[in-house]
Design a protein around this motif. Structure first.
Motif, PDB file in Angstrom:
ATOM      1  N   THR A 192      47.201  88.823  25.160  1.00 21.22           N
ATOM      2  CA  THR A 192      46.680  88.239  23.928  1.00 21.22           C
ATOM      3  C   THR A 192      47.770  87.711  23.013  1.00 21.22           C
ATOM      4  N   TRP A 249      52.757  80.865  21.471  1.00 21.24           N
ATOM      5  CA  TRP A 249      51.439  80.823  22.121  1.00 21.24           C
ATOM      6  C   TRP A 249      51.508  79.930  23.345  1.00 21.24           C
ATOM      7  N   GLY A 282      50.816  85.921  24.118  1.00 19.36           N
ATOM      8  CA  GLY A 282      51.228  84.602  24.567  1.00 19.36           C
ATOM      9  C   GLY A 282      52.577  84.161  24.035  1.00 19.36           C
ATOM     10  N   PRO A 313      48.976  82.420  27.954  1.00 20.11           N
ATOM     11  CA  PRO A 313      48.302  83.679  27.619  1.00 20.11           C
ATOM     12  C   PRO A 313      47.520  84.228  28.811  1.00 20.11           C
TER      13      PRO A 313
END
Length: 499
Positions: A260, A283, A262, A286
């Motif tokens: 979660t 991010w 990433g 992920p």
């Protein structure tokens, strides 16, 4: 490619002759159970429960360590042969692994498969992705252990989990299933950490230490056993790779946290060590996505890409600025979906790294597709080979003849221990049954590629793991790989990530 079939199933018949007649009694012997490990990745903690409607002493698992259950890799709890099934009204997408001796494990409700039907898998190898297919009230992993078709109380590392709790968050299990390649490793990653033109080797020990060790190449051996280059990089469950991200000629290390978070951290090489991990992206890749490294725009700095590796099959790229990675941009909308094996290389020799995927089916469907980079996106996937890297073989990428175009190799990693190569001509891979080595990489060992003697041709390396922890190199002649020579006698322990 020739394969030798082996008979592994043994049956026993015991006959009892009574005085009044002959009665045949068939008994099934009690084979020792495999040393089953948790069916989820190393270091993760899951809680489990059993309810009265469950069949065959099954347990349902959900994550309890802050991670998301849906999309987490499902891994083999013991080695065996994996078979894919689908039961939309019940188990959903599921895999059964035959372990021999009458032992079998089930993994239900998968959102995707990660291996082809009939694949030979190692303990710790990813076989699917957690989901909620079939008759399921939410994402979870339904797991069973059976002997001769009869459900058994589930035991992990030889210890029974019975008595089972009737609800979650009463009992927990932390995985030590750290063998094999739980993350799916792309088929090549550069490792010249001191910039001398010869690829080196690296080991990430993960666990509670999180150290990184490097043994540099002398051209005929790897020097150093306990040369620590970083004392905190790469946590258990993260995906570790290498590349020259700042373009200084020395390869660095990168870790993708996945899950979660990433996040992406890079440790730059100084030539004698790796700097502390710095966050280069917050991010990217992920969940269970498969990250890769390559210079996709040809500016001399390695970038990162990620394959969603699901039904969507998207590919995103984040270009390196030299101090960070830019925004993730979709470069392809359908390539290397679930079950295929993605790779990166400059296959047409234009200085831009491209992407490839090995479908890894049976001999009738073991295709290789390539999508070429134009510097800002990947073109359409085109079949470059129609029979390569069959089933559970391990494909790798490297420029084996030194012509500037990356080629492909595949390791059977079984008792045959064969290595096959197909060379790139710029628009396809040539050769189906061209054996470049006939004894390299046994079952349980980990193969890779790199130019270890600095002659411009990529060679092959294998980490024996297990009790020996040896490292062997097969140097490329341009038309074959020489016999494996030991270049190190203690590097890359079982459970460590080695490149």
């Amino acid at each position: 490619m020739g394969r030798r079939a082996r008979l592994t199933l043994r049956t026993f018949l015991v006959s009892l002759l009574a005085a009044v007649g002959a009665t045949v009694v068939t008994q099934t012997p009690a084979f020792a159970a495999p040393n089953f490990k948790a069916p989820f990745p190393c270091g993760q903690t899951w809680t489990y429960s059993h309810h009265s409607a469950e069949v065959r002493l099954a347990l349902d698992f959900v994550r309890a360590d802050g991670g998301v259950t849906n999309g987490t890799p499902v891994i083999a709890s013991a080695a065996g042969t994996a078979y894919r099934f689908s039961q939309p009204s019940g188990a959903g997408n599921y895999i059964a692994i035959e372990h021999g001796g009458g032992w079998k494990t089930y993994y239900f409700h998968l959102s995707a498969y990660s291996v082809p039907d009939g694949a030979v898998v190692a303990q710790g190898q990813q076989i699917g992705v957690t989901g909620s297919t079939g008759n399921s009230s939410g994402p979870h992993l339904h797991y069973e252990q059976l002997l001769n078709g009869v459900g058994q109380n589930i035991a992990i590392n030889g210890v029974s989990l019975a008595p089972y709790p009737g609800s979650y968050n009463q009992k927990y299990l932390t995985s030590d299933n750290c063998g094999a390649s739980a993350p799916l490793f792309p088929a090549g990653s550069p490792t010249d950490f001191n910039g001398d033109g010869k690829d080196d080797i690296v080991a990430f020990n993960l666990g509670s230490l999180n150290d990184v060790y490097v043994a540099t190449s002398t051209g005929s051996a790897f020097a150093g056993t306990s040369v620590k280059w970083n004392d905190f990089f790469g946590l258990t469950g993260e995906k570790l790779l290498t590349g020259d991200f700042n373009g200084d000629g020395k390869d660095d290390v990168v870790t993708f946290t996945g899950g979660t978070l990433g996040d992406v951290y890079v440790g730059l090489s100084t030539g004698t060590g790796f700097l502390g991990g710095a966050k280069w992206h917050d991010w990217f890749a992920p969940g269970a996505e498969v990250p890769v490294v390559g210079d996709f725009n040809g500016d001399g700095k390695d970038d990162i890409a990620t394959f969603t590796h699901d039904a969507q099959g998207d590919v995103f790229v984040a270009l390196s600025t030299g101090t960070g990675f830019g925004a993730g941009v979709k470069w392809h909308e359908f390539f290397a979906p679930a079950g295929e094996y993605p790779a990166v290389g400059d296959f047409n020799g234009d200085g831009l790294d491209d992407i490839a995927t090995f479908t890894q089916g049976p001999a009738t469907a073991a295709d290789v597709y390539v999508a070429l980079s134009n510097g800002s996106s990947f073109g359409a996937g085109v079949k470059w080979h129609d029979l390569f890297a069959v089933g559970a073989e391990l494909p790798r990428v490297g420029d084996f003849n030194g012509d500037g175009k990356d080629d492909i190799a595949t390791f059977t990693c079984n008792a045959d221990a064969d290595v096959y190569a197909a060379l790139s001509n710029g628009s396809s891979f040539v050769g189906t049954t061209v054996k470049w080595n006939d004894f390299f990489c046994l079952a349980g060992e980990f193969p890779y590629t790199g130019d270890y003697n600095g002659d411009g041709k990529d060679d092959i390396v294998v980490f024996s793991k297990g009790s020996t922890n040896d490292v062997f190199v097969g140097v490329s002649t341009g038309t074959g790989f020489l016999g494996g020579a030991k270049w190190h006698d203690f590097f890359g322990l079982t459970g460590e990530t080695t490149l």
